[in-house]
Design an enzyme around this catalytic site. Structure first.
Site, PDB file in Angstrom:
ATOM      1  N   PRO A  11      13.590  52.688 129.237  1.00  0.00           N
ATOM      2  CA  PRO A  11      14.752  51.816 129.417  1.00  0.00           C
ATOM      3  C   PRO A  11      15.206  51.093 128.150  1.00  0.00           C
ATOM      4  CG  PRO A  11      12.793  50.908 130.489  1.00  0.00           C
ATOM      5  CD  PRO A  11      12.468  52.316 130.101  1.00  0.00           C
ATOM      6  N   ASN A  12      16.501  51.075 128.003  1.00  0.00           N
ATOM      7  CA  ASN A  12      17.230  50.356 126.948  1.00  0.00           C
ATOM      8  C   ASN A  12      17.203  51.057 125.589  1.00  0.00           C
ATOM      9  OD1 ASN A  12      18.040  48.077 128.610  1.00  0.00           O
ATOM     10  ND2 ASN A  12      15.867  47.571 128.644  1.00  0.00           N
ATOM     11  N   ARG A  19      21.274  46.624 118.512  1.00  0.00           N
ATOM     12  CA  ARG A  19      20.820  45.229 118.623  1.00  0.00           C
ATOM     13  C   ARG A  19      19.374  45.114 118.146  1.00  0.00           C
ATOM     14  NH1 ARG A  19      22.252  44.456 124.649  1.00  0.00           N
ATOM     15  NH2 ARG A  19      23.977  45.893 124.393  1.00  0.00           N
ATOM     16  N   TYR A  24      13.540  46.638 115.909  1.00  0.00           N
ATOM     17  CA  TYR A  24      13.538  48.073 116.226  1.00  0.00           C
ATOM     18  C   TYR A  24      14.214  48.942 115.158  1.00  0.00           C
ATOM     19  CZ  TYR A  24      12.211  46.243 120.778  1.00  0.00           C
ATOM     20  OH  TYR A  24      11.550  45.598 121.782  1.00  0.00           O
ATOM     21  N   ASN A  76       7.814  57.219 124.616  1.00  0.00           N
ATOM     22  CA  ASN A  76       8.067  55.787 124.417  1.00  0.00           C
ATOM     23  C   ASN A  76       8.636  55.282 125.731  1.00  0.00           C
ATOM     24  OD1 ASN A  76       8.709  53.203 123.782  1.00  0.00           O
ATOM     25  ND2 ASN A  76       9.827  53.678 121.899  1.00  0.00           N
ATOM     26  N   ALA A  79       9.703  49.235 128.168  1.00  0.00           N
ATOM     27  CA  ALA A  79       9.106  48.175 128.994  1.00  0.00           C
ATOM     28  C   ALA A  79       8.218  48.724 130.110  1.00  0.00           C
ATOM     29  CB  ALA A  79      10.207  47.297 129.580  1.00  0.00           C
ATOM     30  N   GLU A 100       1.479  58.378 123.168  1.00  0.00           N
ATOM     31  CA  GLU A 100       2.251  57.136 123.355  1.00  0.00           C
ATOM     32  C   GLU A 100       2.859  56.730 122.006  1.00  0.00           C
ATOM     33  OE1 GLU A 100      -0.223  53.731 124.247  1.00  0.00           O
ATOM     34  OE2 GLU A 100       1.480  52.570 124.994  1.00  0.00           O
ATOM     35  N   HIS A 102       5.494  53.869 119.959  1.00  0.00           N
ATOM     36  CA  HIS A 102       6.296  52.638 119.934  1.00  0.00           C
ATOM     37  C   HIS A 102       6.852  52.415 118.540  1.00  0.00           C
ATOM     38  CE1 HIS A 102       5.096  51.538 123.923  1.00  0.00           C
ATOM     39  NE2 HIS A 102       3.841  51.762 123.592  1.00  0.00           N
ATOM     40  N   ARG A 109       2.975  41.226 119.302  1.00  0.00           N
ATOM     41  CA  ARG A 109       4.082  40.564 119.995  1.00  0.00           C
ATOM     42  C   ARG A 109       3.554  39.772 121.195  1.00  0.00           C
ATOM     43  NH1 ARG A 109       8.727  44.770 120.760  1.00  0.00           N
ATOM     44  NH2 ARG A 109       9.879  42.824 121.128  1.00  0.00           N
TER      45      ARG A 109
HETATM   46  O1  CA2 Z   1       8.402  49.114 120.222  1.00  0.00           O
HETATM   47  C1  CA2 Z   1       8.735  49.896 121.117  1.00  0.00           C
HETATM   48  O2  CA2 Z   1       9.060  51.062 120.919  1.00  0.00           O
HETATM   49  C2  CA2 Z   1       8.823  49.379 122.567  1.00  0.00           C
HETATM   50  O3  CA2 Z   1       8.432  50.452 123.432  1.00  0.00           O
HETATM   51  C3  CA2 Z   1      10.258  48.992 122.784  1.00  0.00           C
HETATM   52  C4  CA2 Z   1      10.501  48.372 124.152  1.00  0.00           C
HETATM   53  C5  CA2 Z   1       9.517  47.223 124.409  1.00  0.00           C
HETATM   54  O4  CA2 Z   1       9.673  46.742 125.731  1.00  0.00           O
HETATM   55  C6  CA2 Z   1       8.080  47.665 124.199  1.00  0.00           C
HETATM   56  O5  CA2 Z   1       7.248  46.545 124.378  1.00  0.00           O
HETATM   57  C7  CA2 Z   1       7.880  48.218 122.810  1.00  0.00           C
HETATM   58  C8  CA2 Z   1      11.918  47.816 124.250  1.00  0.00           C
HETATM   59  C9  CA2 Z   1      12.992  48.837 124.005  1.00  0.00           C
HETATM   60  C10 CA2 Z   1      14.316  48.126 124.040  1.00  0.00           C
HETATM   61  O6  CA2 Z   1      15.203  48.812 123.206  1.00  0.00           O
HETATM   62  C11 CA2 Z   1      16.253  48.117 122.699  1.00  0.00           C
HETATM   63  C12 CA2 Z   1      17.035  48.769 121.807  1.00  0.00           C
HETATM   64  C13 CA2 Z   1      18.095  48.131 121.239  1.00  0.00           C
HETATM   65  C14 CA2 Z   1      18.389  46.845 121.557  1.00  0.00           C
HETATM   66  C15 CA2 Z   1      17.604  46.182 122.456  1.00  0.00           C
HETATM   67  C16 CA2 Z   1      16.527  46.815 123.044  1.00  0.00           C
END
Ligand code: CA2
Length: 145
Positions: A11-12, A19, A24, A76, A79, A100, A102, A109
């Site tokens: 997701p996301n 953002r 990221y 990946n 969340a 896995e 990330h 974090r």
């Molecule tokens: O660091 C990573 O790759 C995560 O899997 C990213 C997830 C986070 O919940 C994990 O703890 C670590 C969040 C991805 C959200 O992606 C976004 C991308 C652009 C803007 C906002 C969020």
């Protein structure tokens, strides 16, 4: 025929590069796909990269990875990493190795990111290197027997 590596994104991650670049990075998922495809060509692998905001899609795609005989899955789960018993069960249910991935290092974090249901069943984890995490995971997948 080249073996396929599934690259599954949760997701996301469709918003990547738009953002929170401090956490990221500035690359989009398409940029990462391009980088992986370039390296995969050199490794005689094919990339099948997908993204979904829905947990069940990721479960279905893990099953599909096994059904089509994928070499490995780079996952990946975003969340869902920290919440999904369904993904843990799906990874345990298939023989295809799951790596896995990330972008950030969840262990540096918030506390809720320190638990990984994915990591409980994954072959290994690569985290904290931005888009390079995916590239390192692909290198690892290429070296799996
Ligand atoms: O660091 C990573 O790759 C995560 O899997 C990213 C997830 C986070 O919940 C994990 O703890 C670590 C969040 C991805 C959200 O992606 C976004 C991308 C652009 C803007 C906002 C969020």
């Amino acid at each position: 025929m080249a073996a396929t590596v599934f690259v599954l994104n949760g997701p996301n991650l469709n918003l990547l590069g738009t953002r929170e670049p401090d956490i990221y990075g500035a690359d989009t998922l398409d940029d990462i796909a391009g980088m992986l495809e370039d390296r995969a060509r050199e490794l005689d692998l094919e990339i099948d990269l997908r993204q979904s905001n829905h947990e069940g899609h990721l479960v279905d795609w893990l099953h599909e990875a096994q059904a089509v005989g994928a070499r490995a899955v780079l996952l990946n789960a975003a969340a869902f990493t920290h919440t999904s018993v369904a993904l843990l069960d799906a990874i345990k249910a298939i023989r295809t190795p799951v790596i896995e991935v990330h972008l950030s290092n969840p262990h540096t974090r918030e506390g809720f990111r320190h638990k990984s249901f994915v990591g409980m069943a994954a072959h290994g984890t690569i985290a904290g290197f931005g888009p390079t995490s995916y590239l390192l995971a692909l290198e690892a997948a290429a070296r799996l027997a």
